[in-house]
Design a protein around this motif. Sequence first.
Motif, PDB file in Angstrom:
ATOM      1  N   UNK A 173       0.843  -1.200   0.000  1.00 55.88           N
ATOM      2  CA  UNK A 173       0.000   0.000   0.000  1.00 55.88           C
ATOM      3  C   UNK A 173       0.878   1.251   0.000  1.00 55.88           C
ATOM      4  N   UNK A 174       1.921   1.228   0.830  1.00 55.33           N
ATOM      5  CA  UNK A 174       2.745   2.439   0.923  1.00 55.33           C
ATOM      6  C   UNK A 174       3.574   2.686  -0.333  1.00 55.33           C
ATOM      7  N   UNK A 175       3.960   1.623  -1.049  1.00 58.44           N
ATOM      8  CA  UNK A 175       4.592   1.843  -2.364  1.00 58.44           C
ATOM      9  C   UNK A 175       3.650   2.626  -3.255  1.00 58.44           C
ATOM     10  N   UNK A 176       2.392   2.142  -3.304  1.00 55.48           N
ATOM     11  CA  UNK A 176       1.412   2.776  -4.192  1.00 55.48           C
ATOM     12  C   UNK A 176       1.073   4.177  -3.696  1.00 55.48           C
ATOM     13  N   UNK A 177       0.946   4.321  -2.363  1.00 55.77           N
ATOM     14  CA  UNK A 177       0.646   5.635  -1.785  1.00 55.77           C
ATOM     15  C   UNK A 177       1.721   6.664  -2.177  1.00 55.77           C
ATOM     16  N   UNK A 178       2.983   6.277  -2.008  1.00 53.56           N
ATOM     17  CA  UNK A 178       4.048   7.241  -2.310  1.00 53.56           C
ATOM     18  C   UNK A 178       4.193   7.474  -3.806  1.00 53.56           C
ATOM     19  N   UNK A 179       3.969   6.432  -4.611  1.00 54.89           N
ATOM     20  CA  UNK A 179       4.042   6.619  -6.064  1.00 54.89           C
ATOM     21  C   UNK A 179       2.962   7.597  -6.520  1.00 54.89           C
ATOM     22  N   UNK A 180       1.736   7.376  -6.045  1.00 56.26           N
ATOM     23  CA  UNK A 180       0.626   8.198  -6.532  1.00 56.26           C
ATOM     24  C   UNK A 180       0.668   9.614  -5.976  1.00 56.26           C
ATOM     25  N   UNK A 181       0.817   9.743  -4.645  1.00 60.32           N
ATOM     26  CA  UNK A 181       0.840  11.102  -4.082  1.00 60.32           C
ATOM     27  C   UNK A 181       2.133  11.814  -4.508  1.00 60.32           C
ATOM     28  N   UNK A 182       3.217  11.049  -4.689  1.00 62.74           N
ATOM     29  CA  UNK A 182       4.480  11.650  -5.136  1.00 62.74           C
ATOM     30  C   UNK A 182       4.349  12.205  -6.547  1.00 62.74           C
ATOM     31  N   UNK A 183       3.776  11.410  -7.440  1.00 60.81           N
ATOM     32  CA  UNK A 183       3.571  11.876  -8.821  1.00 60.81           C
ATOM     33  C   UNK A 183       2.627  13.066  -8.838  1.00 60.81           C
ATOM     34  N   UNK A 184       1.607  12.986  -7.978  1.00 66.79           N
ATOM     35  CA  UNK A 184       0.671  14.101  -7.894  1.00 66.79           C
ATOM     36  C   UNK A 184       1.391  15.366  -7.411  1.00 66.79           C
ATOM     37  N   UNK A 185       2.271  15.201  -6.405  1.00 69.68           N
ATOM     38  CA  UNK A 185       3.002  16.361  -5.878  1.00 69.68           C
ATOM     39  C   UNK A 185       3.928  16.944  -6.945  1.00 69.68           C
ATOM     40  N   UNK A 186       4.553  16.071  -7.746  1.00 68.80           N
ATOM     41  CA  UNK A 186       5.404  16.562  -8.840  1.00 68.80           C
ATOM     42  C   UNK A 186       4.580  17.423  -9.796  1.00 68.80           C
ATOM     43  N   UNK A 187       3.355  16.962 -10.081  1.00 68.61           N
ATOM     44  CA  UNK A 187       2.479  17.751 -10.956  1.00 68.61           C
ATOM     45  C   UNK A 187       2.112  19.088 -10.323  1.00 68.61           C
ATOM     46  N   UNK A 188       1.928  19.076  -8.995  1.00 69.32           N
ATOM     47  CA  UNK A 188       1.631  20.332  -8.305  1.00 69.32           C
ATOM     48  C   UNK A 188       2.809  21.302  -8.418  1.00 69.32           C
ATOM     49  N   UNK A 189       4.029  20.762  -8.245  1.00 69.58           N
ATOM     50  CA  UNK A 189       5.220  21.616  -8.317  1.00 69.58           C
ATOM     51  C   UNK A 189       5.334  22.228  -9.712  1.00 69.58           C
ATOM     52  N   UNK A 190       5.114  21.394 -10.739  1.00 70.17           N
ATOM     53  CA  UNK A 190       5.143  21.903 -12.110  1.00 70.17           C
ATOM     54  C   UNK A 190       4.066  22.968 -12.298  1.00 70.17           C
ATOM     55  N   UNK A 191       2.878  22.700 -11.725  1.00 67.52           N
ATOM     56  CA  UNK A 191       1.780  23.654 -11.833  1.00 67.52           C
ATOM     57  C   UNK A 191       2.119  24.990 -11.202  1.00 67.52           C
ATOM     58  N   UNK A 192       2.724  24.949 -10.015  1.00 69.20           N
ATOM     59  CA  UNK A 192       3.121  26.193  -9.335  1.00 69.20           C
ATOM     60  C   UNK A 192       4.136  26.949 -10.200  1.00 69.20           C
ATOM     61  N   UNK A 193       5.063  26.204 -10.807  1.00 71.12           N
ATOM     62  CA  UNK A 193       6.040  26.827 -11.705  1.00 71.12           C
ATOM     63  C   UNK A 193       5.365  27.502 -12.888  1.00 71.12           C
ATOM     64  N   UNK A 194       4.434  26.765 -13.521  1.00 69.95           N
ATOM     65  CA  UNK A 194       3.680  27.306 -14.664  1.00 69.95           C
ATOM     66  C   UNK A 194       2.967  28.596 -14.280  1.00 69.95           C
ATOM     67  N   UNK A 195       2.267  28.536 -13.134  1.00 67.54           N
ATOM     68  CA  UNK A 195       1.468  29.687 -12.735  1.00 67.54           C
ATOM     69  C   UNK A 195       2.342  30.875 -12.362  1.00 67.54           C
ATOM     70  N   UNK A 196       3.572  30.603 -11.875  1.00 67.79           N
ATOM     71  CA  UNK A 196       4.474  31.714 -11.570  1.00 67.79           C
ATOM     72  C   UNK A 196       4.832  32.461 -12.846  1.00 67.79           C
ATOM     73  N   UNK A 197       5.060  31.709 -13.929  1.00 63.52           N
ATOM     74  CA  UNK A 197       5.352  32.347 -15.219  1.00 63.52           C
ATOM     75  C   UNK A 197       4.139  33.155 -15.681  1.00 63.52           C
ATOM     76  N   UNK A 198       2.948  32.526 -15.556  1.00 61.61           N
ATOM     77  CA  UNK A 198       1.711  33.218 -15.962  1.00 61.61           C
ATOM     78  C   UNK A 198       1.538  34.501 -15.147  1.00 61.61           C
ATOM     79  N   UNK A 199       1.826  34.394 -13.836  1.00 62.58           N
ATOM     80  CA  UNK A 199       1.696  35.559 -12.958  1.00 62.58           C
ATOM     81  C   UNK A 199       2.606  36.696 -13.430  1.00 62.58           C
ATOM     82  N   UNK A 200       3.822  36.341 -13.804  1.00 59.92           N
ATOM     83  CA  UNK A 200       4.779  37.349 -14.277  1.00 59.92           C
ATOM     84  C   UNK A 200       4.223  38.098 -15.482  1.00 59.92           C
ATOM     85  N   UNK A 201       3.688  37.331 -16.461  1.00 64.58           N
ATOM     86  CA  UNK A 201       3.168  37.985 -17.660  1.00 64.58           C
ATOM     87  C   UNK A 201       1.855  38.709 -17.389  1.00 64.58           C
ATOM     88  N   UNK A 202       1.061  38.174 -16.439  1.00 61.18           N
ATOM     89  CA  UNK A 202      -0.184  38.853 -16.075  1.00 61.18           C
ATOM     90  C   UNK A 202       0.144  40.213 -15.458  1.00 61.18           C
TER      91      UNK A 202
END
Lengths: 249, 97
Positions: free
Chosen positions: A177-206
């Motif tokens: 369970x914990x392998x799957x938990x860390x894989x899924x929430x970890x991948x999700x967190x990576x997507x969040x980090x990318x999202x925050x990066x994306x939005x920072x760029x958008x914020x700059x241009x906004x």
Amino acid sequence: MNLADAVPIEHEASHPALQHHFENLEQQREAGALGMWVFLVTEIMFFGGMFLAYTLYRTQYPAAFASASNHLDLTLGAVNTVVLILSSFTMALAVYSAQVGKRTNQIICLVFTIVLGLTFLGVKAVEYRDKYVDSLIPGKLIPGRPFKPEVQEHGTPYDKHKLHLLPGATVKNVEMFYWIYFAMTGMHAVHMIIGVGLLSVILFFAWRGRYGPEYHNPVEISGLYWHFVDIIWIFLFPLLYLLGRHLEH
Amino acid sequence: MSEHIVSLRIYVTIFLALLVGTALTVVAGLQDFPGNLNVIIALTIAVVKATLVVLYFMHVRYSSRLIWVVFTSALFWLAILFVFTFSDYLTRGWLSG
């Protein structure tokens, strides 16, 4: 046709953001959204594989999965769900503000979205640390901290740092369970980090005033991505945090 | 076809619906329902929440048919992934036992 006959296309008051290979801004907007959707389809399949693994192992080891899930912090999980839904809401408002041409509101909404995204990641970090303290990081991912949770004996006082095994559950399958938990929430967190990066760029241009009612493609498709990450969490939360609560009384 | 702007009222309504859905998920998760009802309820709420996000926050309700087709294709492939895999795993005990 003779080249000399070709009449150059007159872009009536052409918007500076209009790329030359598009007929008009509307076509450019549609193409951008379509591209993001195609990417999101591949993302759905990517996370789909992990959801499949989860479902498969859960059907094989229901008791172990329920025991492992009960060890997660329900309050933090629920708080993070609300944080993420709120961030999706502010993201939608950021797109709306761009569409109606309110630059200040757009900037405020983007800042809120980024802050909420970081809040989510912060709470996630606290949760990961709890798992580290209880030696629940699977395998030997952390040097000197192999997966070795303490198991609560029957009849001993409740200890939240110990693993409560339901009948039929084994520590080995809890580790799955914990392998799957860390894989899924970890991948999700990576997507969040990318999202925050994306939005920072958008914020700059906004902030530079690039997006208005006529042109706001990047805000919109970053929003699509952000909402997608929110949807993944909408499924992860009940599947990871709530699957065995009712068995523990 | 020009861009449809979703009204603020719809955004607020969807946001509140999502919060209610989250609360319902937690409350339902703590109840002991018979059989597989717990997971069915949890997934039903999650699907409803995801649908609201897709239709309104992601504007699919107001998007072109092309976007609809692309999005639905994801669900189609996902269904193949799950159905074919489980038609194997869930039927393995049928023969030898």
